[in-house]
Scaffold this motif. Structure first.
Motif, PDB file in Angstrom:
ATOM      1  N   THR A  96       0.848  -1.182   0.000  1.00  0.00           N
ATOM      2  CA  THR A  96       0.000   0.000   0.000  1.00  0.00           C
ATOM      3  C   THR A  96       0.880   1.226   0.000  1.00  0.00           C
ATOM      4  N   LEU A  97       0.612   2.146  -0.928  1.00  0.00           N
ATOM      5  CA  LEU A  97       1.282   3.433  -0.958  1.00  0.00           C
ATOM      6  C   LEU A  97       0.265   4.515  -0.627  1.00  0.00           C
ATOM      7  N   ASN A  98       0.535   5.250   0.432  1.00  0.00           N
ATOM      8  CA  ASN A  98      -0.322   6.340   0.873  1.00  0.00           C
ATOM      9  C   ASN A  98       0.358   7.663   0.542  1.00  0.00           C
ATOM     10  N   LYS A  99      -0.433   8.609   0.044  1.00  0.00           N
ATOM     11  CA  LYS A  99       0.088   9.947  -0.251  1.00  0.00           C
ATOM     12  C   LYS A  99      -0.730  10.956   0.561  1.00  0.00           C
ATOM     13  N   PRO A 100      -0.369  11.105   1.845  1.00  0.00           N
ATOM     14  CA  PRO A 100      -1.141  12.007   2.704  1.00  0.00           C
ATOM     15  C   PRO A 100      -1.101  13.440   2.175  1.00  0.00           C
ATOM     16  N   GLY A 101      -2.234  14.105   2.266  1.00  0.00           N
ATOM     17  CA  GLY A 101      -2.308  15.492   1.839  1.00  0.00           C
ATOM     18  C   GLY A 101      -2.578  15.694   0.367  1.00  0.00           C
ATOM     19  N   ALA A 102      -2.606  14.630  -0.422  1.00  0.00           N
ATOM     20  CA  ALA A 102      -2.831  14.776  -1.857  1.00  0.00           C
ATOM     21  C   ALA A 102      -4.235  15.308  -2.157  1.00  0.00           C
ATOM     22  N   VAL A 103      -5.193  14.916  -1.339  1.00  0.00           N
ATOM     23  CA  VAL A 103      -6.555  15.441  -1.429  1.00  0.00           C
ATOM     24  C   VAL A 103      -6.850  16.061  -0.067  1.00  0.00           C
ATOM     25  N   PRO A 104      -6.853  17.387   0.016  1.00  0.00           N
ATOM     26  CA  PRO A 104      -6.962  18.055   1.320  1.00  0.00           C
ATOM     27  C   PRO A 104      -8.178  17.640   2.155  1.00  0.00           C
ATOM     28  N   SER A 105      -9.262  17.293   1.522  1.00  0.00           N
ATOM     29  CA  SER A 105     -10.463  16.942   2.278  1.00  0.00           C
ATOM     30  C   SER A 105     -10.510  15.462   2.671  1.00  0.00           C
ATOM     31  N   ALA A 106      -9.495  14.686   2.287  1.00  0.00           N
ATOM     32  CA  ALA A 106      -9.436  13.266   2.636  1.00  0.00           C
ATOM     33  C   ALA A 106      -8.334  13.032   3.661  1.00  0.00           C
ATOM     34  N   ARG A 107      -8.567  12.116   4.564  1.00  0.00           N
ATOM     35  CA  ARG A 107      -7.539  11.754   5.540  1.00  0.00           C
ATOM     36  C   ARG A 107      -6.317  11.176   4.845  1.00  0.00           C
ATOM     37  N   ASN A 108      -6.575  10.388   3.787  1.00  0.00           N
ATOM     38  CA  ASN A 108      -5.475   9.750   3.084  1.00  0.00           C
ATOM     39  C   ASN A 108      -5.976   9.270   1.724  1.00  0.00           C
ATOM     40  N   VAL A 109      -5.064   9.173   0.777  1.00  0.00           N
ATOM     41  CA  VAL A 109      -5.352   8.557  -0.520  1.00  0.00           C
ATOM     42  C   VAL A 109      -4.161   7.686  -0.899  1.00  0.00           C
ATOM     43  N   GLY A 110      -4.382   6.759  -1.791  1.00  0.00           N
ATOM     44  CA  GLY A 110      -3.286   5.912  -2.229  1.00  0.00           C
ATOM     45  C   GLY A 110      -3.769   4.744  -3.040  1.00  0.00           C
ATOM     46  N   ILE A 111      -2.886   3.779  -3.169  1.00  0.00           N
ATOM     47  CA  ILE A 111      -3.220   2.564  -3.915  1.00  0.00           C
ATOM     48  C   ILE A 111      -2.742   1.350  -3.134  1.00  0.00           C
ATOM     49  N   ARG A 112      -3.326   0.220  -3.459  1.00  0.00           N
ATOM     50  CA  ARG A 112      -2.931  -1.065  -2.844  1.00  0.00           C
ATOM     51  C   ARG A 112      -2.886  -2.107  -3.953  1.00  0.00           C
ATOM     52  N   ILE A 113      -1.800  -2.892  -3.970  1.00  0.00           N
ATOM     53  CA  ILE A 113      -1.688  -3.970  -4.945  1.00  0.00           C
ATOM     54  C   ILE A 113      -1.284  -5.252  -4.223  1.00  0.00           C
ATOM     55  N   GLU A 114      -1.581  -6.366  -4.841  1.00  0.00           N
ATOM     56  CA  GLU A 114      -1.088  -7.673  -4.411  1.00  0.00           C
ATOM     57  C   GLU A 114      -0.428  -8.312  -5.622  1.00  0.00           C
ATOM     58  N   ARG A 115       0.739  -8.894  -5.387  1.00  0.00           N
ATOM     59  CA  ARG A 115       1.456  -9.555  -6.466  1.00  0.00           C
ATOM     60  C   ARG A 115       1.967 -10.903  -5.973  1.00  0.00           C
ATOM     61  N   GLY A 116       2.076 -11.836  -6.909  1.00  0.00           N
ATOM     62  CA  GLY A 116       2.557 -13.168  -6.599  1.00  0.00           C
ATOM     63  C   GLY A 116       1.436 -14.073  -6.154  1.00  0.00           C
ATOM     64  N   GLU A 117       1.808 -15.269  -5.755  1.00  0.00           N
ATOM     65  CA  GLU A 117       0.837 -16.255  -5.286  1.00  0.00           C
ATOM     66  C   GLU A 117       1.008 -16.473  -3.805  1.00  0.00           C
ATOM     67  N   ARG A 118      -0.070 -16.272  -3.089  1.00  0.00           N
ATOM     68  CA  ARG A 118      -0.020 -16.446  -1.643  1.00  0.00           C
ATOM     69  C   ARG A 118       0.092 -17.935  -1.329  1.00  0.00           C
ATOM     70  N   PRO A 119       1.128 -18.299  -0.566  1.00  0.00           N
ATOM     71  CA  PRO A 119       1.324 -19.717  -0.247  1.00  0.00           C
ATOM     72  C   PRO A 119       0.207 -20.251   0.646  1.00  0.00           C
TER      73      PRO A 119
END
Length: 119
Positions: A96-119
């Motif tokens: 998860t990458l969070n970019k605090p302050g990118a949207v002033p009215s939001a507590r936080n914004v960002g993206i989340r990815i999953e890669r690979g195969e979970r064992p």
């Protein structure tokens, strides 16, 4: 196996963004990582050489983000995921990458990815 190693809230100051003014400053990104890792081996040996070294992972993530200076969070996430899988032998991760302050009215914004195969 459902073991993992995690890093929450790793703060990295780097150039990130698409606007001209963003290319001239550093901004704080917060990185959350969960990485599949069989913790039974280091538990049995009590040897850090058998563990996924979260200090080394944190250092490498910081270095890579600062060198990359991406425009998009999506680019940063993909580059980091590939690096972690190749350099540290992580087979599955959630990033998860969070970019605090990118949207002033939001507590936080960002993206989340999953890669690979979970064992």
């Amino acid at each position: 196996m459902a073991d993992s190693v995690f890093i929450d809230g790793l703060a990295v100051e780097t150039v990130i963004g698409v606007y001209d003014w963003e290319r001239e400053i550093t901004q704080r990104l917060l990185v959350d990582l969960e990485m599949a890792w069989d913790n039974r081996v280091p538990a049995a040996s009590d040897d850090v050489a058998d563990a996924l070294d979260y200090a080394a992972v944190s250092e490498r993530v910081t270095q890579r983000l600062q060198a990359l200076k991406p425009e998009l969070l999506e680019t940063a996430a993909e580059v980091l995921a590939q690096m972690l899988m190749e350099e540290f032998g992580v087979r599955w991760l959630r990033l998860t990458l969070n970019k605090p302050g990118a949207v002033p009215s939001a507590r936080n914004v960002g993206i989340r990815i999953e890669r690979g195969e979970r064992p």
